[in-house]
Design a protein around this motif. Structure first.
Motif: not given
Length: 264
Positions: A224-232
């Motif tokens: 969930a952390k890796k793919y969280h939308p905030d990452k992009v």
């Protein structure tokens, strides 16, 4: 050329190197503008010398932290355009459903006007032979990991647009993943989002069927952390929205295992 404003204002590093050469050829006179620095375009500092590359030396880019801070919505968009043409041609057939999927995704991300311009560029790029390794090397060096994962997700979506992912398409995406520095675990996680099988939930969470409840919960938190939308988020709202699909798949996989295993 007013039609280039949609791309010129938002591109940084991808105006250099092999990607810049592809875009320059696709847009004709743009190549001269890039070389002279005229026309109001933002030209990245990265340079790529083909002769030096063939000798085994790395392109003269800035440090990783500096260069990846420069990745913009336009950089991502151009990278996506080029890689999408490679995947669509992987099985030797440009299926109209795949082309429609690309256009639909562009419209969803950028709006109709910008999407039409992007699709015109896409069609011109698709007429070229893309030096895949060199292009991916530039992306891998210049783009952050989360954005590269988003590229992979989009490429699988294109391949699945005609109802099935062919072996040729899978092999091509796998090759791209390797060139982009995507691990096999990340590759298989994203790939599982486009298939229906009994162990897909485990693959999406990057665990095996022997995982304990505590391991499943830990895997979910990590994914969930890796793919969280905030990452992009740095790529703009248009790409943040696209990243929500991956995030929802992680949530769905976790909820499925909760139901199957009977835990909360």
């Amino acid at each position: 050329m007013s039609g280039l404003k949609w791309i010129g204002a938002t591109i940084g590093w991808s105006f250099g190197g092999p990607i810049g050469a592809i875009i320059g050829l696709a847009l004709g006179g743009l190549g001269d503008a890039l070389a002279s620095g005229k026309g109001g375009f933002t030209i990245g500092d990265g340079t790529f010398n083909e002769e030096r590359s063939q000798q085994g030396r790395r392109p003269n880019y800035r440090t990783q932290q500096q260069r990846r801070a420069q990745t913009t919505s336009g950089d991502f968009e151009v990278s996506l355009l080029i890689l999408a043409t490679v995947v669509i041609k992987a099985d030797g057939v440009q299926d109209q459903r795949e082309l429609d999927f690309v256009r639909k995704q562009f419209v969803a991300m950028y709006g109709k006007d910008r999407a039409n311009k992007a699709f015109e560029l896409f069609k011109k790029v698709s007429q070229q032979t893309v030096p895949l390794r060199q292009v991916c090397m530039q992306i891998q060096q210049m783009m952050d990991h989360s954005s590269r994962l988003q590229l992979m997700h989009f490429l699988f979506g294109i391949a699945k647009a005609d109802g099935m992912v062919t072996e040729d398409e899978v092999n091509q995406i796998f090759t791209i993943a390797g060139y982009l520095g995507i691990s096999s675990r990340d590759y298989n996680s994203i790939k599982a989002m486009f298939y229906n099988s009994s162990d897909n939930a485990y693959k999406i969470l990057e665990i095996t069927k022997s995982a304990t409840t505590s391991e499943i919960k830990k895997a979910y938190r990590n994914m969930a952390k890796k793919y969280h939308p905030d990452k992009v988020e740095h790529l703009g709202e248009e790409h943040k929205k696209g990243a929500e699909d991956k995030f929802k798949q992680v949530q769905k996989a976790y909820e499925q295992l909760q139901q199957e295993r009977g835990f909360k």
